[in-house]
Design an enzyme around this catalytic site. Structure first.
Site, PDB file in Angstrom:
ATOM      1  N   ASP A  53      42.251  41.714  37.125  1.00 48.95           N
ATOM      2  CA  ASP A  53      41.893  42.877  37.748  1.00 48.95           C
ATOM      3  C   ASP A  53      41.861  44.109  37.099  1.00 48.95           C
ATOM      4  OD1 ASP A  53      42.237  41.433  40.463  1.00 48.95           O
ATOM      5  OD2 ASP A  53      44.424  41.936  40.647  1.00 48.95           O
ATOM      6  N   TYR A 114      50.380  33.756  31.709  1.00 51.19           N
ATOM      7  CA  TYR A 114      50.301  35.427  31.798  1.00 51.19           C
ATOM      8  C   TYR A 114      51.625  35.941  31.096  1.00 51.19           C
ATOM      9  CZ  TYR A 114      46.480  35.910  34.783  1.00 51.19           C
ATOM     10  OH  TYR A 114      45.004  35.695  35.262  1.00 51.19           O
TER      11      TYR A 114
END
Length: 269
Positions: A53, A114
């Site tokens: 994003d 992540y």
């Protein structure tokens, strides 16, 4: 004749509207594709492992594309240096190599990892880390954070933590979710799964942060796994603290195809 190439990419997501191409917006894919087309002429099927994003960073992103074989043979020896000279400074291609046609950066992936960086220091994020670190206004307890994380590991329906996408499954297998406090006092969350749905990682982190600062019980995030729709009370942690650090793949062309077929199947518990 074309050849499929794999690119390992790193970027500072601060000034990008995410990975994916968007008309009139600066995106990572837009910058990369423009330079690849300048070098190769024809570039087909640029595909990424994780469509990050706006504001999200990457040190271990992976993508693939098909380029003319003749141009690849000519450019390969000096390609990384050429890309470094043409790309903007907030995008770097770290490695480039030819891969079998069966390789798919998105569907062949086994896992994605992540990290999310948070500081609870009274002074906030250090100036040199302000772009990749969230400043949290309350003290955070490492034991409470890890207790909250523990209940989220495993294969579950993460609908409570995902933004709705029509006809998409929210079942995911989280293989790792934990926190550490580094010597400099920085808190780092690590989350690894076979795949993630939209906003899932930042929602998981947001739920754990309110448990870590004492406003929610450590078992609260896990109780949300019974929900079949998104939990409005879950905060989506800001994008700038999140970095995609690793994507893993099978070791053979046959396994690339098998994994891609498996990934495309709709999942049920």
């Amino acid at each position: 004749m074309s050849v499929r190439i794999r690119l390992d990419v790193s970027y500072d997501g601060t000034d990008f509207s995410g990975w994916a191409l968007q008309p009139g917006r600066r995106t990572v894919a837009g910058e990369l594709l423009a330079v690849l087309e300048r070098l190769f002429g024809t570039v087909e099927g640029l595909t990424v492992a994780g469509r990050t994003d706006a504001g999200v960073h990457a040190t271990g992103q992976v993508c693939h594309a098909d380029v003319p074989q003749e141009r690849w043979a000519t450019l390969e020896p000096a390609l990384i240096r050429k890309l470094a000279g043409l790309l903007p400074l907030d995008v770097r291609v770290l490695a480039a190599r030819a891969v079998p046609a069966e390789f798919d950066a998105r569907f062949s992936a086994l896992s994605r990892r992540y990290e999310y960086r948070v500081t609870d220091a009274p002074h906030g994020a250090a100036p040199l880390r302000r772009r990749d670190t969230l400043a949290w206004p309350r003290p955070l307890d490492l034991e409470r954070l890890n207790a909250a994380a523990e209940g989220l590991v495993g294969e579950h329906d993460f609908a409570a933590f995902c933004r709705r996408k029509e006809h998409a499954s929210t079942i995911r297998a989280v293989t790792r979710m934990d926190w550490r406090r580094d010597p400099d006092g920085m808190l780092v969350a690590t989350v690894e799964a076979d795949a993630f749905c939209w906003s899932m990682v930042r929602s998981l982190v947001g739920a754990q942060l309110v448990a870590g600062d004492g406003r929610r019980a450590p078992d609260w995030p896990a109780t949300l796994l019974t929900r079949s729709v998104r939990a409005d009370e879950v905060m989506v942690a800001p994008a700038h603290g999140l970095t995609l650090v690793e994507v893993t793949y099978p070791s053979s062309a046959e396994s690339f195809r098998e994994r891609a077929d498996q990934t495309r199947r709709r999942r049920d518990l």
